[in-house]
Design a protein around this motif. Structure first.
Motif, PDB file in Angstrom:
ATOM      1  N   LYS A  44       0.816  -1.205   0.000  1.00 26.72           N
ATOM      2  CA  LYS A  44       0.000   0.000   0.000  1.00 26.72           C
ATOM      3  C   LYS A  44       0.857   1.266   0.000  1.00 26.72           C
ATOM      4  CE  LYS A  44      -3.976  -2.132   0.148  1.00 26.72           C
ATOM      5  NZ  LYS A  44      -4.921  -2.054  -0.990  1.00 26.72           N
ATOM      6  N   SER A  96       3.569  12.085   1.895  1.00 23.41           N
ATOM      7  CA  SER A  96       3.423  10.630   1.967  1.00 23.41           C
ATOM      8  C   SER A  96       4.636   9.932   2.565  1.00 23.41           C
ATOM      9  CB  SER A  96       3.118  10.052   0.581  1.00 23.41           C
ATOM     10  OG  SER A  96       4.107  10.420  -0.352  1.00 23.41           O
ATOM     11  N   ILE A 118      -0.684   9.417  10.326  1.00 26.34           N
ATOM     12  CA  ILE A 118      -1.885   8.572  10.388  1.00 26.34           C
ATOM     13  C   ILE A 118      -1.846   7.673  11.624  1.00 26.34           C
ATOM     14  CG2 ILE A 118      -3.267   6.835   9.187  1.00 26.34           C
ATOM     15  CD1 ILE A 118      -3.202   9.640   7.869  1.00 26.34           C
ATOM     16  N   ALA A 134      -9.840   4.034   9.691  1.00 24.48           N
ATOM     17  CA  ALA A 134      -8.888   4.745   8.837  1.00 24.48           C
ATOM     18  C   ALA A 134      -8.810   4.101   7.458  1.00 24.48           C
ATOM     19  CB  ALA A 134      -7.512   4.770   9.499  1.00 24.48           C
ATOM     20  N   ILE A 135      -8.769   2.767   7.426  1.00 18.17           N
ATOM     21  CA  ILE A 135      -8.731   2.055   6.148  1.00 18.17           C
ATOM     22  C   ILE A 135      -9.999   2.347   5.341  1.00 18.17           C
ATOM     23  CG2 ILE A 135      -8.849  -0.230   5.064  1.00 18.17           C
ATOM     24  CD1 ILE A 135      -7.118  -1.267   7.375  1.00 18.17           C
ATOM     25  N   ALA A 151     -12.170   4.832   5.544  1.00 18.21           N
ATOM     26  CA  ALA A 151     -12.278   6.219   5.096  1.00 18.21           C
ATOM     27  C   ALA A 151     -11.374   6.476   3.899  1.00 18.21           C
ATOM     28  CB  ALA A 151     -11.923   7.160   6.241  1.00 18.21           C
ATOM     29  N   ALA A 152     -10.158   5.947   3.945  1.00 18.02           N
ATOM     30  CA  ALA A 152      -9.235   6.123   2.825  1.00 18.02           C
ATOM     31  C   ALA A 152      -9.771   5.446   1.564  1.00 18.02           C
ATOM     32  CB  ALA A 152      -7.857   5.572   3.188  1.00 18.02           C
ATOM     33  N   GLU A 153     -10.318   4.250   1.717  1.00 12.87           N
ATOM     34  CA  GLU A 153     -10.876   3.540   0.560  1.00 12.87           C
ATOM     35  C   GLU A 153     -12.073   4.282  -0.022  1.00 12.87           C
ATOM     36  OE1 GLU A 153     -10.080   0.988  -1.345  1.00 12.87           O
ATOM     37  OE2 GLU A 153      -8.190   0.693  -0.288  1.00 12.87           O
ATOM     38  N   ILE A 190     -12.411   7.477  -0.219  1.00 13.75           N
ATOM     39  CA  ILE A 190     -11.849   8.540  -1.065  1.00 13.75           C
ATOM     40  C   ILE A 190     -11.357   7.958  -2.384  1.00 13.75           C
ATOM     41  CG2 ILE A 190      -9.969  10.221  -1.281  1.00 13.75           C
ATOM     42  CD1 ILE A 190     -10.145  10.612   1.756  1.00 13.75           C
ATOM     43  N   LEU A 191     -10.604   6.856  -2.301  1.00 13.40           N
ATOM     44  CA  LEU A 191      -9.984   6.286  -3.496  1.00 13.40           C
ATOM     45  C   LEU A 191     -11.024   5.674  -4.433  1.00 13.40           C
ATOM     46  CD1 LEU A 191      -6.838   4.582  -1.896  1.00 13.40           C
ATOM     47  CD2 LEU A 191      -6.910   6.706  -3.215  1.00 13.40           C
ATOM     48  N   PRO A 213     -12.798  14.948  -0.165  1.00 16.64           N
ATOM     49  CA  PRO A 213     -13.001  14.654   1.262  1.00 16.64           C
ATOM     50  C   PRO A 213     -14.114  15.467   1.904  1.00 16.64           C
ATOM     51  CG  PRO A 213     -10.660  14.736   0.774  1.00 16.64           C
ATOM     52  CD  PRO A 213     -11.374  15.163  -0.479  1.00 16.64           C
TER      53      PRO A 213
END
Length: 270
Positions: free
Chosen positions: A129, A173, A180, A209-210, A212-214, A216-217, A223
């Motif tokens: 990832k 990043s 994070i 967290a996973i 929420a990120a997914e 977005i992607l 956001p």
């Protein structure tokens, strides 16, 4: 035919990248990984993680036997490492630096080669990832870029960017996983404070967290739109967001990215 990948430096990032390369079905590396690090402890840890990797006698030997050499040392010592391998560097080897802040000009100047690519990965490459960006020097061919892109894509997502963007990538990043983790740790702490068992709170926080990120992607939504979807007037989310706003959490995170970016720039000047 598998690529021969060499690592100069066998720390956490080198281990994460090499484990990701070996584990990925997309990266054509196979067992052909060699490495050198002056630290016996680092070498032992690397060998334990990558059982098929070969420890060589010195950095110059890694350069002499690999197709692509990852320079995975701290930026403060990279110039000395470059000086030590300069005599072994030829146009047959592609140098890939993951040292924050050290410019292509410095690497090319000290090795006498411009077949160089500068990369900023992050540690989630270990679980496939990663969020990575790279920038090639003039001597790096389209084939070189494609080979590095293939390797990096095998452990996450990758962008080719102008070199002037890499310090910002470092601040965002490159250092971002620690931000994070801090947020997940805080979410867990909040759950524990409100009566949840710590192990359950940590799993809920990490999975949140996973997820929420997914969102977005996978949705491609900005956001703020996703925030609006979660937030009801007078509801629980709004109460929490008000505290975050009052404490200037967003501004603090922006300042963290800026501080890390500026440090990367400083490292490039030292």
């Amino acid at each position: 035919m598998s690529l021969k990948i060499g690592f100069i430096g066998a720390g956490q990032m080198a281990t994460a990248l090499s484990r990701g390369f070996v584990a990925s079905p997309e990266a054509d590396v196979g067992p052909t990984i060699s490495f050198f690090d002056p630290s016996p402890e680092a070498c032992a840890n690397f060998s334990e993680s990558i059982s098929a990797a070969t420890l060589l006698a010195d950095a110059a030997q890694v350069v002499a036997t690999a197709d692509i050499v990852f320079l995975a040392v701290k930026p403060q010592i990279l110039p000395a490492v470059l000086d030590s391998i300069a005599a072994a560097v030829t146009t047959d080897v592609l140098l890939v630096s993951i040292a924050a802040g050290v410019t292509l000009d410095v690497i090319c100047g000290r090795t006498g080669s411009d077949r160089v690519i500068r990369v900023m990965p992050n540690t989630p490459c270990l679980v496939g990832k990663a969020a990575t960006a790279f920038s090639p020097a003039q001597g790096a061919t389209a084939t070189d870029c494609a080979a590095v892109q293939n390797l990096l894509d095998s452990v996450g997502i990758t962008y080719q960017l102008p070199e002037q963007c890499l310090d910002a990538v470092t601040g965002l990043s490159g250092s971002g996983p620690a931000y994070i983790y801090t947020i997940v740790q805080a979410l867990c702490g909040g759950g524990v404070a409100m009566g949840l068992p710590e192990d359950v709170a940590l799993q809920l926080a990490a999975q949140t967290a996973i997820g929420a990120a997914e969102m977005i992607l996978q949705t491609g939504l900005p956001p703020q739109q996703l925030i609006d979807q979660v937030t009801s007037p007078g509801g629980t989310t709004l109460a929490g967001l008000k505290v975050m706003h009052d404490e200037e959490i967003s501004a603090t995170i922006i300042k963290a990215v800026q501080a890390a970016t500026n440090r990367s720039i400083e490292l490039g000047k030292s």
